[in-house]
Design a protein around this motif. Structure first.
Motif, mmCIF file in Angstrom:
data_model
loop_
_atom_site.group_PDB
_atom_site.id
_atom_site.type_symbol
_atom_site.label_atom_id
_atom_site.label_comp_id
_atom_site.label_asym_id
_atom_site.label_seq_id
_atom_site.Cartn_x
_atom_site.Cartn_y
_atom_site.Cartn_z
ATOM 1 N N VAL A 62 0.978 -1.144 0.042
ATOM 2 C CA VAL A 62 -0.232 0.090 -0.012
ATOM 3 C C VAL A 62 0.846 1.188 0.215
ATOM 4 O O VAL A 62 1.646 1.459 1.004
ATOM 5 N N ALA A 63 0.759 2.064 -1.037
ATOM 6 C CA ALA A 63 1.340 3.374 -1.236
ATOM 7 C C ALA A 63 0.811 4.410 -0.408
ATOM 8 O O ALA A 63 1.290 5.046 0.388
ATOM 9 N N THR A 64 -0.462 4.400 -0.438
ATOM 10 C CA THR A 64 -1.535 5.350 0.286
ATOM 11 C C THR A 64 -2.718 4.748 0.287
ATOM 12 O O THR A 64 -3.259 4.143 -0.655
ATOM 13 N N ALA A 65 -3.409 5.156 1.486
ATOM 14 C CA ALA A 65 -4.971 4.991 1.685
ATOM 15 C C ALA A 65 -5.560 6.102 2.438
ATOM 16 O O ALA A 65 -4.802 6.511 3.341
ATOM 17 N N ARG A 66 -6.646 6.211 2.070
ATOM 18 C CA ARG A 66 -7.469 7.317 2.674
ATOM 19 C C ARG A 66 -8.821 6.847 2.752
ATOM 20 O O ARG A 66 -9.483 6.270 1.745
ATOM 21 N N LEU A 67 -9.490 7.326 3.891
ATOM 22 C CA LEU A 67 -10.931 7.335 4.027
ATOM 23 C C LEU A 67 -11.634 8.325 2.976
ATOM 24 O O LEU A 67 -10.855 9.083 2.107
ATOM 25 N N VAL A 68 -12.985 7.922 2.341
ATOM 26 C CA VAL A 68 -13.575 8.605 1.343
ATOM 27 C C VAL A 68 -14.547 9.285 1.984
ATOM 28 O O VAL A 68 -15.398 8.741 2.598
ATOM 29 N N PHE A 69 -14.913 10.690 1.902
ATOM 30 C CA PHE A 69 -15.760 11.389 2.732
ATOM 31 C C PHE A 69 -17.266 10.900 1.979
ATOM 32 O O PHE A 69 -17.324 11.137 0.695
ATOM 33 N N ASP A 70 -18.140 10.403 2.532
ATOM 34 C CA ASP A 70 -19.463 10.209 2.165
ATOM 35 C C ASP A 70 -20.452 10.802 3.269
ATOM 36 O O ASP A 70 -20.576 10.403 4.207
ATOM 37 N N LEU A 71 -21.016 11.898 2.586
ATOM 38 C CA LEU A 71 -22.148 12.613 3.530
ATOM 39 C C LEU A 71 -23.159 11.756 4.377
ATOM 40 O O LEU A 71 -23.300 11.819 5.435
ATOM 41 N N ALA A 72 -23.813 11.012 3.378
ATOM 42 C CA ALA A 72 -24.789 10.130 3.988
ATOM 43 C C ALA A 72 -24.235 9.112 4.949
ATOM 44 O O ALA A 72 -24.568 8.639 5.957
ATOM 45 N N GLU A 73 -23.053 8.373 4.580
ATOM 46 C CA GLU A 73 -22.523 7.484 5.628
ATOM 47 C C GLU A 73 -21.806 7.981 6.697
ATOM 48 O O GLU A 73 -22.192 7.544 7.855
ATOM 49 N N ASP A 74 -21.523 9.221 6.742
ATOM 50 C CA ASP A 74 -20.942 10.073 8.039
ATOM 51 C C ASP A 74 -21.857 10.460 8.772
ATOM 52 O O ASP A 74 -21.867 10.686 9.938
ATOM 53 N N GLU A 75 -23.346 10.741 8.206
ATOM 54 C CA GLU A 75 -24.174 11.152 9.236
ATOM 55 C C GLU A 75 -24.916 10.021 9.990
ATOM 56 O O GLU A 75 -25.532 10.371 10.951
ATOM 57 N N GLU A 76 -24.732 8.775 9.352
ATOM 58 C CA GLU A 76 -25.336 7.542 10.121
ATOM 59 C C GLU A 76 -24.440 7.412 11.318
ATOM 60 O O GLU A 76 -24.833 6.827 12.199
ATOM 61 N N ALA A 77 -22.938 7.339 11.078
ATOM 62 C CA ALA A 77 -22.200 7.111 12.114
ATOM 63 C C ALA A 77 -22.140 7.975 13.674
ATOM 64 O O ALA A 77 -23.030 8.848 13.721
#
Length: 158
Positions: A143-158
């Motif tokens: 793995v060279a790089t890995a990042r979370l992907v911002f997902d408004l719907a997903e992050d509102e649920e969390a």
């Protein structure tokens, strides 16, 4: 990671851990004619300006005392942001279930860039359910790089 950044990390990480923070990333280098030391910190309840100020004072004190950096520099402390990098096996375990973007050092089946749902990481093996339905399994050292992907719907649920 250079010897200097490893030394800086070894000095500041125990202080941050004791204060209840995680050192997500540490960057040191020359930018625009000046040296900058950047620390990205996190904790489960998130990071605010007060946290950055508190960490900046504590880290500044330990770096002034130990003086590992041979030249003058600017210290910046901030949150890793919504699309935080994933670097350690614990990061990949903690954020299982979230969408990520991942880039590998070498192509896998002719591809180096991947996006999908992180399934987790076990014994150094990162597992991702790709958006195209395939399943990707790569070792951490691929793995060279890995990042979370911002997902408004997903992050509102969390």
């Amino acid at each position: 990671m250079s010897k200097l950044t490893e030394l800086i990390q070894s000095l500041v990480e125990p202080v941050l851990t004791e204060m209840g923070y995680e050192l997500v990333d540490l960057q040191y280098g020359r930018e625009g004619g000046r040296y900058i030391l950047r620390l990205f910190i996190d904790r489960p309840e998130g990071i605010g300006l007060d946290d950055c100020e508190k960490v900046s004072r504590a880290v500044g004190d330990i770096l002034d005392q130990e003086d590992p950096i041979p030249n003058s520099y600017y210290l910046e402390v901030s949150s890793p942001g919504l699309e935080r990098p994933l670097k350690k096996e614990t990061d990949f375990q903690r954020f299982a279930g979230r969408k990520i973007k991942l880039r590998t050092f070498a192509p896998i089946e002719g591809q180096r860039h991947f996006q999908g749902r992180l399934l987790g990481c076990r014994e150094g093996q990162v597992q991702v359910q790709l958006d195209d339905g395939r399943r990707l399994a790569v070792t951490l050292d691929q793995v060279a790089t890995a990042r979370l992907v911002f997902d408004l719907a997903e992050d509102e649920e969390a």
